[in-house]
Design an enzyme around this catalytic site. Structure first.
Site, PDB file in Angstrom:
ATOM      1  CD  GLU A   1      66.679  11.051  12.874  1.00 58.98           C
ATOM      2  OE1 GLU A   1      66.781  10.157  12.026  1.00 58.98           O
ATOM      3  OE2 GLU A   1      67.203  12.179  12.751  1.00 58.98           O
TER       4      GLU A   1
ATOM      5  CB  CYS B   1      68.012  16.395  13.163  1.00 57.24           C
ATOM      6  SG  CYS B   1      69.092  15.088  12.580  1.00 57.24           S
TER       7      CYS B   1
ATOM      8  CG  HIS C   1      71.091  19.753  13.146  1.00 57.43           C
ATOM      9  ND1 HIS C   1      71.111  18.874  14.196  1.00 57.43           N
ATOM     10  CD2 HIS C   1      71.227  19.005  12.029  1.00 57.43           C
ATOM     11  CE1 HIS C   1      71.254  17.648  13.737  1.00 57.43           C
ATOM     12  NE2 HIS C   1      71.323  17.696  12.423  1.00 57.43           N
TER      13      HIS C   1
HETATM   14  N1  ACO Z   1      92.871  15.379   7.552  1.00 57.53           N
HETATM   15  C1  ACO Z   1      92.078  16.486   7.599  1.00 57.53           C
HETATM   16  N2  ACO Z   1      90.911  16.599   6.900  1.00 57.53           N
HETATM   17  C2  ACO Z   1      90.539  15.555   6.148  1.00 57.53           C
HETATM   18  C3  ACO Z   1      91.309  14.389   6.036  1.00 57.53           C
HETATM   19  C4  ACO Z   1      92.530  14.329   6.786  1.00 57.53           C
HETATM   20  N3  ACO Z   1      93.305  13.242   6.751  1.00 57.53           N
HETATM   21  N4  ACO Z   1      90.685  13.530   5.209  1.00 57.53           N
HETATM   22  C5  ACO Z   1      89.534  14.135   4.819  1.00 57.53           C
HETATM   23  N5  ACO Z   1      89.448  15.368   5.369  1.00 57.53           N
HETATM   24  C6  ACO Z   1      88.354  16.341   5.268  1.00 57.53           C
HETATM   25  C7  ACO Z   1      87.769  16.512   3.907  1.00 57.53           C
HETATM   26  O1  ACO Z   1      88.509  17.423   3.145  1.00 57.53           O
HETATM   27  C8  ACO Z   1      86.369  17.000   4.252  1.00 57.53           C
HETATM   28  O2  ACO Z   1      86.395  18.338   4.660  1.00 57.53           O
HETATM   29  P1  ACO Z   1      85.859  19.498   3.694  1.00 57.53           P
HETATM   30  O3  ACO Z   1      84.416  19.204   3.410  1.00 57.53           O
HETATM   31  O4  ACO Z   1      86.065  20.756   4.456  1.00 57.53           O
HETATM   32  O5  ACO Z   1      86.718  19.394   2.473  1.00 57.53           O
HETATM   33  C9  ACO Z   1      86.043  16.220   5.515  1.00 57.53           C
HETATM   34  O6  ACO Z   1      87.292  15.799   6.043  1.00 57.53           O
HETATM   35  C10 ACO Z   1      85.183  15.004   5.278  1.00 57.53           C
HETATM   36  O7  ACO Z   1      85.783  14.235   4.270  1.00 57.53           O
HETATM   37  P2  ACO Z   1      84.893  13.664   3.066  1.00 57.53           P
HETATM   38  O8  ACO Z   1      85.763  12.929   2.130  1.00 57.53           O
HETATM   39  O9  ACO Z   1      84.030  14.745   2.539  1.00 57.53           O
HETATM   40  O10 ACO Z   1      84.025  12.628   3.927  1.00 57.53           O
HETATM   41  P3  ACO Z   1      83.040  11.512   3.446  1.00 57.53           P
HETATM   42  O11 ACO Z   1      82.376  11.898   2.189  1.00 57.53           O
HETATM   43  O12 ACO Z   1      83.761  10.227   3.476  1.00 57.53           O
HETATM   44  O13 ACO Z   1      81.970  11.540   4.645  1.00 57.53           O
HETATM   45  C11 ACO Z   1      79.984  12.718   5.328  1.00 57.53           C
HETATM   46  C12 ACO Z   1      81.500  12.736   5.242  1.00 57.53           C
HETATM   47  C13 ACO Z   1      79.382  12.812   3.923  1.00 57.53           C
HETATM   48  C14 ACO Z   1      79.538  13.922   6.144  1.00 57.53           C
HETATM   49  C15 ACO Z   1      79.518  11.413   6.027  1.00 57.53           C
HETATM   50  O14 ACO Z   1      80.090  11.335   7.280  1.00 57.53           O
HETATM   51  C16 ACO Z   1      78.014  11.317   6.149  1.00 57.53           C
HETATM   52  O15 ACO Z   1      77.332  10.910   5.207  1.00 57.53           O
HETATM   53  N6  ACO Z   1      77.428  11.635   7.357  1.00 57.53           N
HETATM   54  C17 ACO Z   1      75.991  11.543   7.606  1.00 57.53           C
HETATM   55  C18 ACO Z   1      75.199  12.609   6.879  1.00 57.53           C
HETATM   56  C19 ACO Z   1      75.136  13.917   7.605  1.00 57.53           C
HETATM   57  O16 ACO Z   1      75.427  14.034   8.761  1.00 57.53           O
HETATM   58  N7  ACO Z   1      74.706  14.983   6.883  1.00 57.53           N
HETATM   59  C20 ACO Z   1      74.544  16.294   7.479  1.00 57.53           C
HETATM   60  C21 ACO Z   1      73.173  16.887   7.400  1.00 57.53           C
HETATM   61  S1  ACO Z   1      71.895  15.697   7.609  1.00 57.53           S
HETATM   62  C22 ACO Z   1      71.912  15.101   9.256  1.00 57.53           C
HETATM   63  O17 ACO Z   1      71.952  15.851  10.185  1.00 57.53           O
HETATM   64  C23 ACO Z   1      71.915  13.643   9.466  1.00 57.53           C
END
Ligand code: ACO
Length: 448
Positions: A82, A116, A246
């Protein structure tokens, strides 16, 4: 052909990586967010001399050489990616350079792309070709290659980069149980790349997680229904020795396995023990929308599935945790991790695989493992993958250098008329690298 599937595998990932713990501190994120929260250890990235073309050239040359495959014996070559280098020219066509010397130009197949999922599309095409009447007796070759980079912000730590090559044919040690397969395809705007001037996706992180889990549920339900029709018995995760997902980041894999466990509970599978039933009972009446939003369900199901996660999933997480999201290569790097870690005990076992590509496309399918015969044996694949040595020889880069590289690549994306540094000091011998892009946007590669 009997037992059509994967005969041989190789993986290449850039020797440059950044540690998630250091990136966390650099980004001012709370301590543990990337390592425990996302579940990631390290993230590989392409330096300015590497890209998806160079990585795929490297991995194809390496696979043919390591397994001593005559290039004339490849009859189909398909690429899943991609990462857009050109809107018309397939990455596959660059790979034809490797076959030039042998004189073999008779190779079907082009690139497949949908986030992906492209690698899975390519793999299914190759397997179907070998099983079809138009098969000419030669091997198929599938290549998954991606460089996952995100704009500054919460998605940036979920990048990664790698290329995987898989040789396809009959009598394979990793064979397809081709009737056990289910797909879920739908229209969604969870992650997409509408801005053709930028390498970065537009991403709705929360929506992409929900879309992923909904697709998993739908595939699993249909998979179980089909299995039960064919076999006459209920399917549950106890019928799979490994579940490979994945892996955009490890936390989502933990949630995914817990979700399968919850599905088994809702389907009243006898494999779900009484203790787990008791803990999940409070969630039995949630409607499906509520079930995706419930943090308590997420926690409870992860907790009751934990002991099975350690057995059935953990062995697949080695490369994805160390490299990051490799987009199309991510699922197959997870499969390679199982083969690498467990090759001694895999014969006769079943692996179920979940492939997800945003936008969205997804398939759940089943693999049956056999010891195989040298050079196409599980033991030989594990040894050729050489994962530990490859990981240990990586060069850990400070976050500042990683950010600087991404800035430079923002300028280089879609640009012409430039030369790279040609600094190959970190690349292992045999690695292809980009030397220049000329005034006609033509890209030139060399081999170290
Ligand atoms: N210590 C431990 N855990 C923590 C801490 C900390 N200090 N701070 C946050 N966390 C945890 C959160 O609780 C959360 O876990 P949970 O979901 O089990 O509660 C996790 O860390 C992530 O924190 P969020 O606040 O949810 O993270 P954010 O929203 O800022 O970003 C996200 C995460 C949305 C996955 C981002 O990285 C993203 O957009 N990634 C790309 C999209 C993606 O990969 N999507 C997946 C499917 S599509 C694909 O494959 C591309």
């Amino acid at each position: 052909g009997k037992d059509v599937g994967i005969l041989a595998m190789d993986i290449y990932f850039p020797p440059t990586c950044v540690q998630q713990e250091a990136l966390e501190a650099h980004d001012g994120a709370s301590k543990g967010k990337y390592t425990i929260g996302l579940g990631q250890d390290c993230m590989a990235f392409c330096s300015e001399v590497e890209d998806v073309v160079s990585m795929s050239l490297t991995v194809v040359a390496s696979l043919l050489q390591k397994y001593n495959i005559d290039p004339k014996l490849i009859g189909r070559l398909e690429v899943g990616s991609e990462t857009v280098i050109d809107k018309s020219k397939s990455i596959k066509t660059w790979l034809m350079q490797i076959f030039e010397e042998s004189g073999n130009t008779d190779i079907e197949g082009v690139d497949s792309s949908n986030a992906c999922y492209g690698g899975t599309a390519a793999l299914l095409n190759c397997v179907n070709w070998v099983e079809s009447k138009s098969w000419d007796g030669r091997y198929g070759l599938v290549v998954c290659t991606d460089s996952a980079v995100y704009a500054e912000g919460p998605a940036r730590p979920t990048g990664g980069a790698a290329a995987i090559a898989m040789l396809i044919g009959p009598n394979a040690p990793i064979s397809f149980e081709r009737k056990y397969k289910a797909s879920h395809m739908a229209h969604a705007y969870d992650f997409y790349k509408p801005d053709l001037a930028s390498e970065y996706p537009v991403v709705d992180g929360k929506l992409s997680q929900t879309c992923y889990l909904m697709a998993l549920d739908s595939c699993y339900k249909q998979f179980c229904t089909k299995y039960e029709k064919l076999v006459g018995e209920q399917f549950s995760i106890s019928d799979a020795d490994y579940c490979v997902f994945h892996s955009p980041y490890n936390k989502l894999v933990q949630k995914s396995f817990a979700r399968l466990f919850f599905n088994d509970f809702m389907r009243n599978c006898s494999s779900v023990d009484n203790d787990a039933k008791e803990k999940l009972l409070p969630f039995a009446n949630l409607n499906s929308e509520e079930s995706y939003q419930s943090r308590d369900l997420e926690k409870a199901s992860q907790q009751v599935a934990k002991h099975l996660y350690d057995i059935k999933v953990q062995p697949s997480t080695l490369l994805p945790k160390q490299i990051g999201n490799m987009y199309t290569a991510s699922l197959y790097a997870a499969l390679a991790s199982v083969v690498y870690n467990k090759h001694n005990s895999l014969a006769g076992q079943r692996i179920i695989m979940f492939s997800y590509g945003s936008g969205l496309t997804s398939t759940l399918f089943s693999l049956r493992l056999h010891e195989g015969q040298h050079p196409f044996s599980l033991a030989n694949i594990a040894s050729m993958l050489d994962v530990t040595a490859k990981l240990n020889s990586r060069h850990v880069t400070p976050p500042e250098k990683f950010v600087e590289t991404l800035k430079l690549m923002e300028h280089r994306y879609g640009a012409k008329d430039f030369e790279t540094s040609q600094d190959t000091s970190l690349l292992p011998p045999g690695t292809f690298y980009l030397t220049k892009v000329d005034s006609m946007y033509r890209r030139f590669y060399d081999k170290k």
